[in-house]
Design an enzyme around this catalytic site. Structure first.
Site, PDB file in Angstrom:
ATOM      1  N   GLY D 149      21.114   7.143 -16.382  1.00 47.45           N
ATOM      2  CA  GLY D 149      22.110   8.091 -15.924  1.00 47.45           C
ATOM      3  C   GLY D 149      23.199   7.541 -15.084  1.00 47.45           C
ATOM      4  N   CYS D 150      24.233   8.440 -14.719  1.00 48.76           N
ATOM      5  CA  CYS D 150      25.369   7.723 -13.888  1.00 48.76           C
ATOM      6  C   CYS D 150      24.710   7.946 -12.420  1.00 48.76           C
ATOM      7  CB  CYS D 150      26.518   8.702 -13.869  1.00 48.76           C
ATOM      8  SG  CYS D 150      26.229  10.552 -13.767  1.00 48.76           S
ATOM      9  N   TYR D 151      24.360   9.010 -11.975  1.00 48.01           N
ATOM     10  CA  TYR D 151      23.711   9.151 -10.585  1.00 48.01           C
ATOM     11  C   TYR D 151      22.550   8.039 -10.406  1.00 48.01           C
ATOM     12  CZ  TYR D 151      26.212  13.607  -9.554  1.00 48.01           C
ATOM     13  OH  TYR D 151      27.162  14.399  -8.934  1.00 48.01           O
TER      14      TYR D 151
END
Lengths: 342, 342, 342, 342
Positions: D149-151
């Site tokens: 995921g991006c985070y």
């Protein structure tokens, strides 16, 4: 009879916001507005939103009209008010200073953060820190009010109830703050160009910011033990608004939602939202409100979210609130502003 | 005694703006707010800027409370008001419709642009087009007001003086219009996501827009000769504001600056700026003002710049202005709003 | 062997964009970058996006390294290149000037719009106007290229096919142009602060803009009859992008879609979109493309929509395209950039 | 011979970003792109930035062309890939899943956060978590890569060196994260309209976010002791970019700047900036870089600032990086992208 007000240095955002608010204040009138650089220019030429609302032009700061006022606001850069305030006080005129000149009690600390000697250290004790939620009674009788900084207002209101009650670990306070660009003021600076701040996000002054000692001073004045806080401000690609996200560790189980609601129940400008809310900066845009919401994601950590409009509750609106207090007006006189959403 | 108002379908931006304005109106009260989808939800939960200002919850649209109102606003999608208005009129309740249902006099044209048959063609003549700068007297005695579209308001005010006087070539009118994204309403649509509209600019509907026939109808009603206009709207990466840039050819030399100033001198919400000004949308943000400036770069061409807040003078503010007129209130009652700049 | 390039004055946006593009150019190398104000500072310290890509520091403009280059770019403010170019030309070094110094052929006109005498009027005829879509062959043999302005690039490409063919009324050309804020450059100016331009839209220079005579000169050079154009630029709250909306009247029926497709079929950087399209500025962001779409809403009016990235096709990208032409490289060498959407 | 790739569900932002990157990849070709909703539509009609770069149209997801690929990317909503991946693996096709389906090892945890049963729990162990900075060797031999995921990408890279070395109090980790709106994807949602997110700032999911367990799993896999982290994401009014501000307490004095520089010295996509820097999201826009800077404002607290482009290093760029690794290409093949600033 209307209260006569004057504004020194009203060409920045806090000054124009004072103008916007005073123009509609039912109990005050704008007697004079000064600016050295814009002398003679009509106020509404510089701020076209005020066309039809304010007929004044900027006067030279040396005008004697300032001496005819009941209250004088300083919306000048840091370092100006401290040189000029005494003469107004001596003349029995009350002063509300929106700059940082009288916020810190210790002239040495002030000097370190603001890069110059303090010109009026003898007035520092006389100045009352103008956060009504803490100092309401002192403000009422003050003749010199140090209007708080934007970050200190939002951060202090976020933490006040738990600090007052000694409920949190004072050594582990994290404040991650975010501000719209108007917080940097209306002055030519490459860093604050649209092209430099648009479509981007960054922290600044992560190793130390001028508002840090101001916040520490306030929190220490209300809590039992001295606090240690890490404060990192960030720049948001928007014009107005401050959002504070504060992280603290609770010493014990406590009903913090009830505590906050109780602490602020009589405050006209602090809104404790239902637990689990996420306040948006736009929900206070243009108004003097501060909205706060609490989260306890796990264990004993408390996350406090708070928003204000940096130019209103963080500056000009709070200054009007202070003016109302020292003038014995209703505290929300002229401040019944509907936030603009969307 | 306060005027009792009701709002049908107040979950969009024109509805929420009506709520913001009515909450502070000194002569009106919000009696009921309806929404089928949000029935039972508190208004301030949906619009947190209204926390502390409005205590109401959304009612089912079938509530009889609407029948207890003096004035009912429709802030519904196009196609709803035309089915429901008659019952209110029959009950002696005045209706101000913010949708497009009663703006066009010709049901065939309406049907072509709005993709459905008109459900109440018999009411089209009865409806008064609610642009006070043209129809002030008729509005005062109307019971059904068709509140103008946002673009038509800005475009008509831009062109009105020269069209009324027959000063321009009616066959060569160019209107290049720009709107903030809130003009598209508060409904789920990929095209209006921040990620689709941020940091970008584009035209839309360049071959034909619904507001084109509305503008033509209005201009034809005030001018001598039928006009032909090219109208291209554009989407600006901002929330609020409309900017119109209109280009017309003058038939003859004329002091257009004097003409505009004279035409609008008694209008409370139209501000003719000094010649050569460049109005900014933010100079009217949150207010009911329209600001206009004129340029004559060369020859016989006239460039007219005009700005409004699409949600206020372009929708809810104008609706309140119309409410004031039909209620015999001061026209600017509840509309003394300071534009928010920056 | 790689082409050696130098950049004079690379601290603005056109300079940084040249750096970004040259850093990846397969046939060129950046030999030297100069800046008086930033002498000694590493390029990637000023432009952190270039960290890891460019190791150079800014040199003093007097460095002899500039004399070792094959091509020198001037990315300086207007008025600098005209004083320094001759020495490079004399040394056999080719110059591409991104400022306005050599764009106008008439020194009197130049002087009127740029507020100073022209320092090298004898070079004006020698300079080739660097719009490859018009002057490709002359550019190939030029030693001094006047890189076009951002608006002139977009406007000329919009109008070129119909002007060349004499298809439109030359006296009635309306150009409504919109630009992102980076068009104003990277210099401290209150007007271009985020807080002054965010969430707002306005026209500027509606009575006359410096790019007007440049556009007229180019259009007159390709058409049969002199044109009269009204040109109004606007400021969009976004960083990059120009959108042109041009309105012209066709003298006769014509298949303009086919004309544009044919005129630009061999152009690597002009994309004629299907009729009725609405190009978005983001669809060319970061790339050297110009996208154009045509609309004929009624009668004989033609509406032309065109977008470019003002810093690429409107400045640095076009300069690289010109460098490729004068260096006999493939015209798109180093310019195969994918636009960044969203 | 070029690697044949297919993309399932390429109508969102991670899909379009894959298309942008693959279109220029020197060692790969896009063989097929699928979308149920857009079947038959040309890719460049939906994503006009790709005009002239990609000639493909969207195919039905049932096309056998997917079976002809060497690598298939899933850019589908959560819950799709887990139902379809097995058939590709069985056919010897490698799969890189950009959704969350294979990121968590524990199907029960997955089910709790994603609201459905996991359809292929037997594949969870087989999937390699595609963060090359941790799992480079395993990725090289994987046939199923769970793209992070991006985070989690930004947070993990922020904390990795100190967690690996056990230098910080694992019970007191604060991560305050900020994301541009494109992180919410390209789907119709009122909350993500420009009018709802522009000129405003807010936190969301402050009481718990889906990426929390993913981050915990990764950090626990590299550190000695299980960590406890408070993670609060915020929404920034910009399209692209993630900024992480992490706060940790050091157990002991340590030269963390040297540690970070050493840990990442061979990483092609992690840039440790000089101590005291403030990375901006725009400094990585459009690129696969992560930039990190460290601050130690006082005592033993360490503040880590990190930025990535959420759609590149946070999604599609990292997926290409993983594709390069499993294909034995140079890790940065096709990823030498210059960040776009301004």
């Amino acid at each position: 009879m209307l209260l006569r007000t004057g504004i020194v240095g009203a060409t920045g955002y806090t000054g124009s916001e004072l103008l916007r608010l005073l123009a509609r204040h039912p109990q005050a009138t704008i007697h004079v507005v000064t600016s050295r650089s814009e002398e003679g220019r009509s106020v509404s030429d510089l701020f076209p939103n005020l066309r039809g609302q304010i007929e004044l032009s900027f006067s030279n700061p040396d005008t004697k009209a300032l001496r005819e006022c009941d209250v004088v606001f300083f919306a000048t850069p840091n370092g100006t008010a401290m040189q000029e305030v005494a003469q107004f006080l001596d003349a029995g005129i009350k002063v509300i200073d929106l700059s940082a000149d009288f916020r810190l009690k210790d002239p040495v600390t002030w000097s370190r953060w603001y890069g110059q000697d303090h010109a009026a250290p003898e007035l520092l004790e006389r100045a009352v820190y103008g956060l009504p939620e803490i100092n309401r009674e002192q403000i009422k009788t003050a003749d010199l009010v140090a209007n708080p900084g934007c970050y200190p207002t939002a951060v202090t209101l976020s933490l006040l109830p738990v600090i007052e009650q000694g409920l949190v670990d004072p050594d582990r306070i994290i404040v991650d703050a975010k501000s719209g660009v108007s917080g940097a003021g209306r002055k030519a600076a490459i860093d604050m160009l649209f092209s430099e701040t648009g479509e981007s996000f960054r922290a600044y002054a992560a190793s130390g910011h001028r508002h840090h000692p101001e916040i520490i001073q306030v929190l220490n004045s209300v809590g039992e033990s001295p606090v240690s806080m890490t404060f990192v401000p960030h720049l948001v690609p928007m014009v107005r608004g401050i959002h504070v996200t504060a992280y603290v560790w609770l010493n014990d189980k406590a009903d913090v939602q009830a505590l906050y609601e109780s602490r602020y129940q009589d405050e006209p400008f602090v809104d404790v939202m239902p637990a689990g809310s996420h306040p948006e900066t736009r929900s206070v845009r243009g108004s003097n409100q501060c909205r706060i919401a609490l989260h306890q994601p796990h264990d004993n950590i408390l996350v406090i979210l708070a928003v204000i409009d940096n130019l209103v509750k963080g500056a000009a609106g709070q200054a009007i609130q202070n003016m109302n207090l020292i003038s014995d007006f209703s505290e929300d006189s002229g401040l019944d502003l509907s936030p603009l959403l969307p």
